[in-house]
Design a protein around this motif. Structure first.
Motif, PDB file in Angstrom:
ATOM      1  N   LEU A   6      27.543   3.985  47.272  1.00 24.06           N
ATOM      2  CA  LEU A   6      27.046   3.302  48.469  1.00 24.06           C
ATOM      3  C   LEU A   6      27.561   4.027  49.703  1.00 24.06           C
ATOM      4  N   GLU A   7      26.632   4.338  50.599  1.00 21.38           N
ATOM      5  CA  GLU A   7      26.979   5.006  51.845  1.00 21.38           C
ATOM      6  C   GLU A   7      27.155   3.980  52.961  1.00 21.38           C
ATOM      7  N   LYS A   8      27.903   4.345  53.984  1.00 24.90           N
ATOM      8  CA  LYS A   8      28.038   3.487  55.160  1.00 24.90           C
ATOM      9  C   LYS A   8      26.677   3.293  55.831  1.00 24.90           C
ATOM     10  N   ARG A  23      24.262   1.442  54.850  1.00 24.81           N
ATOM     11  CA  ARG A  23      23.174   1.106  53.927  1.00 24.81           C
ATOM     12  C   ARG A  23      23.495  -0.177  53.173  1.00 24.81           C
ATOM     13  N   ALA A  62      28.723  -0.892  55.397  1.00 27.82           N
ATOM     14  CA  ALA A  62      28.065  -0.790  54.092  1.00 27.82           C
ATOM     15  C   ALA A  62      28.018  -2.194  53.495  1.00 27.82           C
TER      16      ALA A  62
END
Length: 341
Positions: free
Chosen positions: A32-34, A36, A208
Motif C-alpha cells: 500500500l502506497e501513501k 491510496r 494511506a
C-alpha cells in the motif's frame, strides 16, 4: 521503484483453540502506497479484520502465532516490542472501528478522549489538547465543536459518534488509517457523508487507507485498489476498475452477482453464492472456494479439490484460480450476459 509505505509478505495469523488451530490468515501479501486506499472485501470470517489487527499488534500473544513480514515505512512490526507498537498506534497508524458507541468510553467526554490520545503521543498540556480536540471535531464536520467537545458519546447521534471516532483516529495525523466497516450501522445518507469525509481528509493529509468491508458498493465509491479475501487467503487483486468490471475469480463474480445492479433490468433475481464460508479449523483442501464454486467442474480432474491455486499477478493484477484465461473470458461473459438480459 519506490518502497511501499506498508508491505505485507506471506502473513500467517493462526489462533490456538481447544478444538485446534484456526488459520485465520494463511499466506497473505500486499503493498500500500501513501495517498491510496486499499479496499479489502470478503464475507465474515475471511480474515479481513484479523489481518489489520495484526498490523496494529492488537492480537493476544498468548494464543496467537504470527509469521511472515509486516513492514511499515521500513520498520518490521511482527518483531516489534509492545512499547514500540504503543508509540506507533495512534501516532503513525490508527484505526476506526465499526461500532463507535462500543469503542468510546461512556464515562468520559468526547473531547477528553480525543485529547488524551493527543497528549499521549505529543506530551501536550490539557489546554492544548482540548483546543486540538475542538479543531478536529470542526474538521470532521461536528457543528458547534467548542460546545459539543464536552458532550458524552450517548449525546451524539450514530453519525456524529463515527465522526468523533475519525477525529480521534486522525488527531495525531497518522500516515496509515485502517477503517473496519466504519459505515455499516449508518443510514445511506450518513454513510455517504462519512465516505466523502474520509476522501477529503485523505486528500488533505496524504494518508494511506485500508478500508475493510463486505459491501462492494462501498468499495466502488472509496477504493483505488481491491483485495478480495476468502478463507484467510487472497483470491483476487487489482485496481477497483479491474476487479469490479472484469473479475477474474469465481468468488468475486459471486459477490458481484449477489448485489443488485443499478444499470441492468430491475427484475433480474440476485444470485447468492451457494453454501457457507469454510471452517478455518479444517479448511477444504485445494482451492478453499471449490465446494461452492459454480465452475469447478470445468477444470479437468480433481485439480480444484487437491491443489491450492497460486496467486498469479501481473503488474499487481491477478487471481488464484485454476480456470484458464480463455475459460474465464467465456464463462464469466456468459454469466454477465445472463445478469443483464
Amino acid at each position: 521503484m519506490s518502497t511501499p509505505f506498508l508491505s505485507i509478505r506471506d502473513l500467517r495469523v493462526h489462533f490456538g483453540t481447544e478444538d485446534g488451530v484456526v488459520k485465520a490468515v494463511d499466506g497473505l501479501s500486499f503493498d500500500l502506497e501513501k495517498g491510496r486506499t486499499l479496499g479489502i472485501v470478503g464475507e465474515s470470517g475471511s480474515g479481513k479484520s484479523v489481518t489489520n489487527l495484526a498490523v496494529l499488534g492488537l492480537h493476544d500473544p498468548r494464543n496467537t502465532k504470527l509469521d511472515g513480514e509486516i513492514l511499515l515505512d521500513g520498520k518490521e512490526l511482527i518483531t516489534a516490542s509492545e512499547r514500540e507498537m504503543e508509540q506507533l498506534r495512534g501516532n503513525k497508524m490508527s484505526m476506526i472501528f465499526q461500532d463507535a458507541l462500543a469503542s468510546l468510553s461512556p464515562y468520559h467526554t468526547i473531547g477528553a478522549q480525543i485529547g488524551e490520545t493527543y497528549r499521549k503521543h505529543t506530551g501536550a498540556s490539557k489546554r492544548v489538547a482540548r483546543a486540538r480536540a475542538i479543531e478536529m471535531l470542526r474538521r470532521v464536520g461536528i457543528p458547534q465543536p467548542d460546545m459539543r467537545v464536552d458532550d458524552y458519546p450517548h449525546q451524539f447521534s450514530g453519525g456524529m459518534r463515527q465522526r468523533a471516532m475519525i477525529a480521534m483516529a486522525l488527531v495525531c495525523d497518522p500516515e496509515l488509517l485502517i477503517a473496519d466497516e466504519p459505515t455499516t450501522a449508518l443510514d445511506v445518507t450518513v454513510q455517504a457523508q462519512i465516505m466523502d469525509l474520509l476522501k477529503d481528509l485523505q486528500q488533505e493529509f496524504g494518508t494511506a487507507i485500508i478500508f475493510i468491508t463486505h459491501d462492494l458498493g462501498v468499495i466502488a465509491d472509496i477504493a483505488d485498489d481491491v483485495l478480495v479475501m476468502y478463507g484467510g487467503r487472497c483470491v483476487e487483486k487489482g485496481t477497483k476498475q479491474e476487479v469490479l468490471r472484469t473479475p477474474e475469480h469465481p468468488y468475486t463474480l459471486g459477490l458481484l452477482g449477489s448485489m443488485p445492479s443499478l444499470d441492468g433490468p430491475v427484475d433480474v433475481p440476485l444470485s447468492p453464492i451457494p453454501g457457507a464460508p469454510p471452517s478455518l479449523l479444517n479448511p477444504p483442501s485445494g482451492c478453499r472456494f471449490h465446494p461452492r464454486c459454480t465452475f469447478a467442474e470445468k477444470v479437468p480432474g480433481d485439480l480444484c479439490s487437491t491443489e491450492q491455486p497460486a496467486l498469479k499477478l501481473t503488474d499487481g493484477r491477478g487471481s488464484a484460480c485454476h480456470l484458464t484465461p480463455e475459460q474465464k473470458r467465456e464463462l464469466f461473459a456468459d454469466y454477465a450476459t445472463a445478469r443483464t438480459n
